[in-house]
Design a protein around this motif. Structure first.
Motif: not given
Length: 288
Positions: A86-88, A106-118, A134-135, A120-128
């Motif tokens: 949760g903290e990372m 890594r580049t592909l992961f960031l592309e999917y983050c953008k596509r999924f509206e995530l 989605k992550f 990437e610098k947000k902490k996991y515990k802050k996610l719904s």
């Protein structure tokens, strides 16, 4: 891609037994069953989180006993339970766990983050809940698996992303080399895109077949009760009286005869599961 032979797992108060399943390359299999049927237990066995009591799991021709590292490289998963810290931050998690996969991009992961509206610098515990799934999905795709194992993800997605998710997994198998095993309660989705359906009930596989076979094997018949009763009893899986009509799931052949007044339809996956469970429950009551 995935072959399961005579699989058994004994847990306290529950046994998954005599599971035989085959999922070829390039296909999507829907795994269905009521709560407690054994779906999550089966997925944990396929992921190597449980060891079977008996039987064998073969993934792309390999077994955990001999080639565990190679198998884990091939598997991507999305699970209902939280499996990340949760903290990372998301990118930190992806980079840390990505080291365990030969093909992490890594580049592909960031592309999917953008596509999924995530973010990437947000902490996991802050996610719904939906964002956490989605992550997981973005990370799974980023290490380029050959087999995706998905446990009830769509129930926590909004309708718009659910369509995006289904589009992605359909694209994922399009190369003929990748496969998907999706456990879900949302069976209406399986009517749209699943190639195979496996139905678990009380730890047993009731069937594991191509969806097209289900469509040709069964019919949902509705009408007056006495006309339903004209169908041979051995063909009727289960029937249920309603306020205005009786509905029955029946085995169908090319030579089947139905009264012209009856309404005949190809059943949905949900229809088949519902009537089969009801049939077994009623047989149990009669035996008692």
């Amino acid at each position: 891609m995935l072959e399961i032979q005579g699989l058994e797992k004994k847990l306290e108060g529950f046994t998954l037994q005599d599971v035989n399943i085959e999922l070829p390359k390039g296909y999507i299999m829907g795994l269905i069953g009521e709560n407690g049927a054994g779906k999550t237990t089966l997925l944990n066995l396929i992921l190597g989180l449980y060891k079977p009591t008996k039987g064998q799991i073969i993934i792309d021709g390999m077994t955990y006993e001999n080639q565990e590292k190679e198998i884990r490289n091939l598997l991507g998963y999305v699970l209902v339970d939280d499996v990340f810290s949760g903290e990372m931050k998301l990118i930190e998690q992806a980079d840390m766990y990505g080291k365990y996969y030969d093909n992490y991009d890594r580049t592909l992961f960031l592309e999917y983050c953008k596509r999924f509206e995530l973010e990437e610098k947000k902490k996991y515990k802050k996610l719904s809940k939906g964002e956490k799934l989605k992550f997981q999905f973005a990370f799974a795709l980023a290490h380029k698996p050959k087999l995706l194992i998905l446990d009830e993800p769509t129930a926590n997605f909004d309708p718009e992303f659910r369509e995006e998710f289904l589009k992605i997994i359909t694209e994922f198998v399009a190369n003929g080399e990748n496969s998907v095993l999706l456990a879900t309660h949302m069976t209406e989705e399986l009517d749209r895109f699943a190639d195979y359906i496996t139905f678990l009930h009380k730890g047993n596989v009731k069937f594991s077949v191509e969806r097209s076979e289900l469509e040709s094997k069964y019919r949902l018949v509705s009408g007056e009760d006495y006309k339903i009763n004209l169908i041979k009893k051995e063909r009727v899986i289960h029937k249920e009286k309603g306020k205005y009509a009786t509905t029955a799931l029946v085995e169908h052949t090319n030579h089947s005869f139905y009264s012209p007044e009856l309404d005949i339809n190809v059943p949905s996956v949900e229809d088949i599961m519902y009537h089969m469970i009801k049939s077994e429950q009623e047989r149990g009551k009669r035996a008692w």
